[in-house]
Scaffold this motif. Sequence first.
Motif, short mmCIF file in Angstrom:
data_model
loop_
_atom_site.label_atom_id
_atom_site.label_comp_id
_atom_site.label_asym_id
_atom_site.label_seq_id
_atom_site.Cartn_x
_atom_site.Cartn_y
_atom_site.Cartn_z
N LEU A 91 64.61 30.15 5.46
CA LEU A 91 64.76 29.87 4.03
C LEU A 91 65.98 30.60 3.46
CD1 LEU A 91 61.02 30.08 2.92
CD2 LEU A 91 62.45 28.03 3.00
N ALA A 92 66.21 31.81 3.96
CA ALA A 92 67.40 32.55 3.52
C ALA A 92 68.67 31.84 3.96
CB ALA A 92 67.36 33.97 4.08
N ALA A 93 68.66 31.30 5.19
CA ALA A 93 69.83 30.55 5.66
C ALA A 93 70.02 29.27 4.86
CB ALA A 93 69.67 30.23 7.14
N LEU A 94 68.93 28.62 4.50
CA LEU A 94 69.03 27.40 3.69
C LEU A 94 69.59 27.70 2.31
CD1 LEU A 94 65.65 25.67 4.63
CD2 LEU A 94 67.95 24.95 5.29
N ALA A 95 69.22 28.86 1.76
CA ALA A 95 69.72 29.23 0.44
C ALA A 95 71.23 29.49 0.45
CB ALA A 95 68.99 30.46 -0.07
N GLY A 96 71.78 29.78 1.63
CA GLY A 96 73.22 30.06 1.72
C GLY A 96 74.08 28.85 1.97
N ILE A 97 73.47 27.67 2.07
CA ILE A 97 74.26 26.45 2.30
C ILE A 97 74.99 26.08 1.01
CG2 ILE A 97 74.14 24.01 2.91
CD1 ILE A 97 71.67 24.61 4.56
N ASP A 98 76.24 25.73 1.14
CA ASP A 98 77.06 25.35 -0.02
C ASP A 98 76.49 24.09 -0.67
OD1 ASP A 98 78.98 24.85 -1.89
OD2 ASP A 98 80.66 24.77 -0.48
N PRO A 99 76.06 24.15 -1.94
CA PRO A 99 75.49 22.95 -2.60
C PRO A 99 76.50 21.82 -2.76
CG PRO A 99 75.81 24.75 -4.18
CD PRO A 99 76.03 25.33 -2.82
N HIS A 100 77.80 22.14 -2.68
CA HIS A 100 78.80 21.07 -2.80
C HIS A 100 78.71 20.10 -1.62
CE1 HIS A 100 80.53 24.23 -5.44
NE2 HIS A 100 80.92 23.19 -6.16
N LEU A 101 78.19 20.56 -0.49
CA LEU A 101 78.03 19.65 0.64
C LEU A 101 77.02 18.56 0.31
CD1 LEU A 101 77.92 22.24 3.58
CD2 LEU A 101 79.84 20.78 2.91
N TYR A 102 75.92 18.96 -0.36
CA TYR A 102 74.92 17.97 -0.75
C TYR A 102 75.47 17.04 -1.84
CZ TYR A 102 71.57 20.83 1.83
OH TYR A 102 70.91 21.51 2.81
N ASP A 103 76.27 17.60 -2.75
CA ASP A 103 76.88 16.76 -3.78
C ASP A 103 77.80 15.72 -3.17
OD1 ASP A 103 75.54 18.27 -5.67
OD2 ASP A 103 77.24 19.61 -6.05
N ALA A 104 78.58 16.14 -2.19
CA ALA A 104 79.48 15.21 -1.51
C ALA A 104 78.69 14.14 -0.76
CB ALA A 104 80.40 15.96 -0.55
N ALA A 105 77.55 14.56 -0.18
CA ALA A 105 76.72 13.58 0.53
C ALA A 105 76.12 12.57 -0.45
CB ALA A 105 75.61 14.32 1.30
N ASP A 106 75.75 13.03 -1.65
CA ASP A 106 75.23 12.11 -2.66
C ASP A 106 76.28 11.08 -3.08
OD1 ASP A 106 72.71 13.27 -2.72
OD2 ASP A 106 73.28 14.75 -4.24
N VAL A 107 77.52 11.56 -3.21
CA VAL A 107 78.60 10.65 -3.59
C VAL A 107 78.80 9.59 -2.50
CG1 VAL A 107 81.08 10.49 -4.02
CG2 VAL A 107 79.74 12.36 -5.02
N ASP A 108 78.62 10.00 -1.24
CA ASP A 108 78.80 9.07 -0.12
C ASP A 108 77.58 8.17 0.08
OD1 ASP A 108 81.30 10.04 0.37
OD2 ASP A 108 80.64 11.49 1.87
N GLY A 109 76.52 8.40 -0.71
CA GLY A 109 75.34 7.56 -0.60
C GLY A 109 74.38 7.96 0.49
N ALA A 110 74.43 9.22 0.93
CA ALA A 110 73.52 9.68 2.00
C ALA A 110 72.10 9.78 1.47
CB ALA A 110 73.98 11.03 2.53
N LYS A 111 71.16 9.40 2.31
CA LYS A 111 69.76 9.51 1.95
C LYS A 111 69.27 10.92 2.23
CE LYS A 111 68.85 4.62 2.84
NZ LYS A 111 68.03 3.64 3.61
N ARG A 112 68.02 11.16 1.85
CA ARG A 112 67.48 12.51 1.95
C ARG A 112 67.41 12.98 3.41
NH1 ARG A 112 62.45 14.19 -1.93
NH2 ARG A 112 62.80 16.45 -1.95
N TRP A 113 66.90 12.12 4.28
CA TRP A 113 66.78 12.51 5.68
C TRP A 113 68.15 12.64 6.34
CZ3 TRP A 113 68.71 9.46 9.56
CH2 TRP A 113 69.01 8.13 9.25
N GLN A 114 69.14 11.90 5.86
CA GLN A 114 70.49 12.03 6.41
C GLN A 114 71.11 13.37 6.04
OE1 GLN A 114 72.09 8.38 4.72
NE2 GLN A 114 72.18 7.43 6.77
N LYS A 115 70.84 13.83 4.83
CA LYS A 115 71.35 15.15 4.43
C LYS A 115 70.69 16.25 5.24
CE LYS A 115 70.53 14.37 0.01
NZ LYS A 115 70.43 14.60 -1.45
N VAL A 116 69.41 16.10 5.54
CA VAL A 116 68.73 17.08 6.39
C VAL A 116 69.32 17.07 7.79
CG1 VAL A 116 66.53 17.66 7.47
CG2 VAL A 116 66.59 17.00 5.06
N LEU A 117 69.57 15.86 8.30
CA LEU A 117 70.04 15.72 9.68
C LEU A 117 71.48 16.18 9.87
CD1 LEU A 117 69.31 14.66 12.51
CD2 LEU A 117 70.15 12.41 11.79
N TYR A 118 72.33 15.92 8.89
CA TYR A 118 73.76 16.18 9.08
C TYR A 118 74.28 17.42 8.33
CZ TYR A 118 73.82 11.50 11.08
OH TYR A 118 73.57 10.39 11.86
#
Length: 323
Positions: free
Chosen positions: A204-231
């Motif tokens: 959980l500590a490692a997950l908290a350190g992930i850059d949220p901009h990566l998820y924002d970029a994935a949303d812009v690219d249309g990635a689904k929830r499981w794709q964001k988890v996987l990649y």
Amino acid sequence: MVATDTRRAGAPTRTRPGPGGSWPALRRRIWRDRYLLLLISPVILYYAVFHYGPMLGAVIAFKDYSPGLGVFGSPWVGFANFVEFFNSFYFERLIRNTLLLSLYSLLWGFPVPIIFALLLNELRGKLLKRAAQTISYLPHFISVVVIAGMLVTFLAPADGIVNNLRALLGFERIDFMSNPDYFRSVYIVSGIWQEFGWGAIIYLAALAGIDPHLYDAADVDGAKRWQKVLYITLPSLVPVMVILLILNSGNLMVVGFEKVLLLYNPAVYETADVIQTYVYRRGIVSSDYSFAAAIGLFNSVINLALLLIVNRIARRVSETSLW
């Protein structure tokens, strides 16, 4: 005027204490960091007295130790204690049980904290997330003695809740604690239940350190929830997973001694007797200190070798290792 070196040939030179500089500089650094050194001194003292100090006693593994003669007064026997253990009737059983319990615990228990941390990370309700975390952490703080007592009570053949439920569903009662076929399952499942919530903290500590901009970029690219988890999420956890896997590999020959000792009995020695319990019976119960020390030293050397091998493999395969 040309400067000349006034030092005579062969005159002693003052050596530096290390890469850090001269002795006065070292003293200045010690004085500068005196409060930090004072803060860490209890930890250093603890490891020196209770971990490194007792290592001197490992010499009795090569002796016929007698308390009356002392550690250094007892006669040398060389590798006789090791040879006796290797030729023992119990050698194969002890190695097999220790490795199987450790490997099964690692195989089934290692992914559970990761999956649980991923599930918690996907929860949106803060109240539900905190409640799940609290409930999952609680078993870690329960004493091993209490856990063993709970298992014995719940799995009792006559009035245990598990057997009562089996009888209610029309199945026959099983004496889990006296059947060697069930000991490993009881040990591993109870261990996963007790530690998976606590083990998820580091993920959980490692997950908290992930850059949220990566998820924002994935949303812009249309990635689904499981794709964001996987990649995104899983690749970010790989370094932590590798480090924990290396550390766990160094304990493959170490099984929870207290728990096995509290749960096992002569009826399940076939699958429950491990190196640590055998050392206890030979060293403490039978007072064969030299033989027990030889087994413990052999076990420690194997653990160190496994740690070095797995760390080397991890360094070759990935960019993550302990050193």
